[in-house]
Design an enzyme around this catalytic site. Sequence first.
Site, short mmCIF file in Angstrom:
data_model
loop_
_atom_site.label_atom_id
_atom_site.label_comp_id
_atom_site.label_asym_id
_atom_site.label_seq_id
_atom_site.Cartn_x
_atom_site.Cartn_y
_atom_site.Cartn_z
N ASP A 118 -6.82 3.27 12.88
CA ASP A 118 -5.54 3.95 12.71
C ASP A 118 -5.66 5.25 11.92
OD1 ASP A 118 -3.94 2.25 14.23
OD2 ASP A 118 -3.94 0.76 12.64
N ARG B 186 0.83 5.15 17.18
CA ARG B 186 0.39 6.15 16.19
C ARG B 186 0.68 7.59 16.57
NH1 ARG B 186 0.91 2.64 12.37
NH2 ARG B 186 -0.71 1.04 12.30
N SER C 58 -1.88 -9.54 7.72
CA SER C 58 -1.50 -8.15 7.86
C SER C 58 -1.03 -7.97 9.30
CB SER C 58 -2.70 -7.25 7.56
OG SER C 58 -2.56 -6.03 8.27
N ASP D 172 0.82 -1.22 0.00
CA ASP D 172 0.00 0.00 0.00
C ASP D 172 0.85 1.26 0.00
OD1 ASP D 172 -2.39 -1.43 0.05
OD2 ASP D 172 -2.56 -1.37 2.24
N1 ARG Z 1 -7.47 -3.22 16.25
C1 ARG Z 1 -6.21 -2.82 16.78
C2 ARG Z 1 -6.19 -1.35 17.05
O1 ARG Z 1 -7.02 -0.65 16.57
C3 ARG Z 1 -5.05 -3.27 15.92
C4 ARG Z 1 -4.86 -2.54 14.65
C5 ARG Z 1 -3.76 -3.18 13.89
N2 ARG Z 1 -3.35 -2.33 12.83
C6 ARG Z 1 -2.80 -2.77 11.73
N3 ARG Z 1 -2.48 -1.88 10.86
N4 ARG Z 1 -2.62 -4.04 11.47
O2 ARG Z 1 -5.38 -0.87 17.80
#
Ligand code: ARG
Length: 366
Positions: free
Chosen positions: A128, A99, A180, A19
Amino acid sequence: MSNPKQFKKIVCAYSGGLDTSVMIPWMKERYGAEIITYTGDLGQGEDLDAVRKKALNTGASVAIVDDLRQRFVEEFLWPAVKAGAVYEGVYPLHTAFGRPLLAQRMVEVAREHGADALAHGCSGKGNDQIRFEVTFRALAPDLAIIAPLREWEFKTRELEMDYAVAHDLPLPITRENPYSIDQHLWGCAIECGELEDLWTEPPPEAWIMTKDPSNAPRGSVEMVIRFERGIPVAIDGREMGGVELIEYCNDLAGTFGVGRIDMVENRVVGLKSREIYEAPAATLLHMAHTELERICFDRATFNYKRKVSQDYANIVYDGTWFGPLRAALQAFIEHTQRPVTGEVHIRVSAGLARITGRRSPYSLYD
Ligand code: ARG
């Protein structure tokens, strides 16, 4: 899609995956901009020099890689431990903690290079995108935000691949990993299509940081974690820096298959999602820290702080790290941590960490 606003320079969060790789030429074409990629080392254990070279080969004019590990531990993970920040009682929030720091550094880089936009590679379904954008908006309301995955024409990975091939992008030579993954010092998240069935057990090969508890070494290992004012500072009497201490706990607990999490969580955008996490060090450290609070806090403080922990975890999950409520709760938490000094004795065996002892000069136990 015609005549999008043009930008001079875009600072783009970059992992080196498909991506964010496709994003580089796509944004150059669409916005006529120069691309600066930003990659932060949070302890993901990847070859980030290769990631930097890949960004340049993909068309970035500048590719920045920062070692953020120590800052991440001191400014985010130790506050997490002191706060008891665990979302919905289960998830230690590793992705959510990463983040705001990445977004903050991207803003700093944008200022240094005179950029006029910030970009990320998050989809429109997850948390995210919100965490990045809330931080961008809080720290740099004047910079534009670009989220190509929400806008572009590629509806499938195959179409992205076609674009990548047509633009001669360096692609991973190996077969695409079906999972992922977001991994760093504080844990790992694993996502893949088949896990969307809540009744399906994650396949054994999905796990990364932990061994299968059924194949763990026989017997058990003892460890003593020492805390000072709520922060872990030594293991078995050996003082360690934060990064080293967390890596040590990840290794030890991971070897015994401790810290595997399979949960269904409530996302900010209103979806429920099934999530598989590994958090060996976070599991041990939260457990030990809470145990010390049990002996060092009076009943009212202990119970009140549990409510604060829950609110704090929701704030971190929602991405409002730089907001006023997080700062106010942090002040409360810091105040409570003054007596949280002492040691916790833990026995780690297959799939299990058990507390076997605790002591503190500030213990209220009589
Ligand atoms: N659901 C979790 C969160 O919102 C994990 C997110 C994982 N992110 C990823 N890009 N694989 O914190």
